[in-house]
Enzyme design. Sequence first.
Site, PDB file in Angstrom:
ATOM      1  CG  ASP A  16      -3.605  -0.736  -8.196  1.00  0.00           C
ATOM      2  OD1 ASP A  16      -2.815  -1.673  -8.420  1.00  0.00           O
ATOM      3  OD2 ASP A  16      -4.404  -0.321  -9.051  1.00  0.00           O
ATOM      4  N   GLY A  17      -0.522  -0.158  -7.520  1.00  0.00           N
ATOM      5  CA  GLY A  17       0.559   0.521  -8.203  1.00  0.00           C
ATOM      6  C   GLY A  17       0.269   0.549  -9.682  1.00  0.00           C
ATOM      7  CD  GLU A  54       0.581  -3.429  -7.825  1.00  0.00           C
ATOM      8  OE1 GLU A  54       0.030  -3.269  -6.714  1.00  0.00           O
ATOM      9  OE2 GLU A  54      -0.054  -3.426  -8.894  1.00  0.00           O
ATOM     10  CG  ASP A  76      -4.385  -4.788  -8.098  1.00  0.00           C
ATOM     11  OD1 ASP A  76      -3.166  -4.609  -7.873  1.00  0.00           O
ATOM     12  OD2 ASP A  76      -5.072  -3.985  -8.750  1.00  0.00           O
ATOM     13  CG  HIS A 131      -8.507  -3.087 -13.358  1.00  0.00           C
ATOM     14  ND1 HIS A 131      -8.416  -1.717 -13.275  1.00  0.00           N
ATOM     15  CD2 HIS A 131      -7.227  -3.528 -13.394  1.00  0.00           C
ATOM     16  CE1 HIS A 131      -7.154  -1.346 -13.272  1.00  0.00           C
ATOM     17  NE2 HIS A 131      -6.408  -2.421 -13.339  1.00  0.00           N
ATOM     18  CG  ASP A 141      -6.506   1.606 -11.482  1.00  0.00           C
ATOM     19  OD1 ASP A 141      -5.376   1.153 -11.742  1.00  0.00           O
ATOM     20  OD2 ASP A 141      -7.283   2.039 -12.346  1.00  0.00           O
TER      21      ASP A 141
END
Length: 164
Positions: A16-17, A54, A76, A131, A141
């Site tokens: 994740d970024g 990302e 994501d 999320h 995250d």
Amino acid sequence: MMLQNRSLKEVVMYTDGACLGNPGRGGYGVVLLYGKFRKEISGGYRLTTNNRMELMAVISGLMQLKEPCRVTVYVDSQYVVNAVNKGWVKNWKKNGWKRSGNKKVANVDLWEKLLKLCERHEVSFVWLKGHDGDPHNERCDELSREAAMKNNLPEDPGFLGNVD
């Protein structure tokens, strides 16, 4: 991507970024899983974009692998997944890093690194809704946000001031 090789180690990677502002302070987080082993990594930059983070997450995770592996990457970011799975990035490269309408592709430095790593490993990209309760995605995250808030973050050498 490599030819099928049944002797490759199977690695699962979540990435994740995050960016606090876009552009703004950014971070990335990675959870690598191999058998019973788990490794978490993160990093950040003082001025960057969400899409760059990302991409950096995936690149940083793949760079941890000491030998060619079969890797399933859960991301994501539709930006990353679609660019690879729909062949956009290969077309961009073939067209001199131009998109349709002769528009310049953003983040060429990172796309080139990712393509090179995908030549070394057998990589599959899977989109995962962010999320949405997946514990590994939630941890990525957390890692990316924590990294973005650290003091004395370095400059992102490839950030050109463009929001992508």
